[in-house]
Write a protein that holds these residues in place. Sequence first.
Motif, short mmCIF file in Angstrom:
data_model
loop_
_atom_site.label_atom_id
_atom_site.label_comp_id
_atom_site.label_asym_id
_atom_site.label_seq_id
_atom_site.Cartn_x
_atom_site.Cartn_y
_atom_site.Cartn_z
N VAL A 68 1.01 -1.13 0.00
CA VAL A 68 -0.07 -0.10 0.00
C VAL A 68 0.72 1.16 -0.03
N SER A 69 0.36 2.53 -0.58
CA SER A 69 1.03 3.49 -0.44
C SER A 69 0.03 4.71 0.13
N ASN B 157 -4.68 7.84 0.30
CA ASN B 157 -4.48 6.32 0.01
C ASN B 157 -3.81 6.63 -1.57
N GLY C 212 -2.58 4.64 -3.38
CA GLY C 212 -2.71 3.48 -4.33
C GLY C 212 -3.76 3.13 -5.11
N THR D 244 -5.37 0.23 -4.77
CA THR D 244 -6.12 -0.53 -4.01
C THR D 244 -6.57 -0.23 -2.70
N VAL E 271 -7.52 0.23 0.96
CA VAL E 271 -7.06 -0.22 2.36
C VAL E 271 -8.06 -0.67 3.38
N ALA F 8 -9.43 3.52 -2.86
CA ALA F 8 -8.24 3.73 -3.61
C ALA F 8 -8.06 5.05 -3.89
N VAL G 52 -1.62 -0.70 9.02
CA VAL G 52 -2.53 -1.33 8.22
C VAL G 52 -2.58 -2.69 8.69
N THR H 129 2.64 2.31 8.62
CA THR H 129 3.04 2.62 7.25
C THR H 129 3.42 4.00 6.99
#
Length: 219
Positions: free
Chosen positions: A49-50, A76, A78, A80, A82, A123, A160, A167
């Motif tokens: 994840v970012s 977020n 990314g 995807t 979270v 996302a 996370v 993170t």
Amino acid sequence: MRTAVVCALLCAAALPGPSAAASAPQAPPAAAQAASPAARYAAQAPPAVSVTVAVTDGRDDAEAGKRLDYRITVHNLGSTAVRGARIEQEMPATTTSATAPGATLEGRGEREQKAVWHSDLPAHDIQVFTASAVLGDRHDDTGSAAPGTLRAASTVCVYVGESFAPTACSGDLDDLPETHAEAGGGNGWVGWAVAAAATALFGPGVVRAVRRRRAAQPR
């Protein structure tokens, strides 16, 4: 009849038995044999994840009795989502009371108060959380960032899953004033007052003694 029976027996003896290769268990494919435990775990691990986080109270200094209003922004980056992210804010060490809408507050004494939010991060989504802390008096100068000052520090981290490693983290610092400045200044004025009083009492006598000594010296 006998000839038919004998032929049947000879034919049965000539037929091959069950193949050993067919009855033996088949070995797994070479690719499966070559896969290491780490590779199999990586295939099951969740995608990376970012996430970024920023916190600010919109000021650079603070003092006892004042309320600091924090704004926490979680992004977020990314593609995807979270699920079940945990956002934790450590309040400044001298916090006497705190509020955080939607969060669970932990700890009641100084140096222990923390706000915890649980949230899903879609996302490319940005979410904002708010919290407030009222500061009390500090008791010492330990950890001064500069002579006569101490900083009120608040940190925010995003976790996370069940991980204990954050993170992303961010912090906010505010300078606190010197609480003993007036006491130090008062001691200085006391010293000047004592010196002035001594000069008023003993000054004339010192002047007369100097004049007598000069008069007694031969010219």
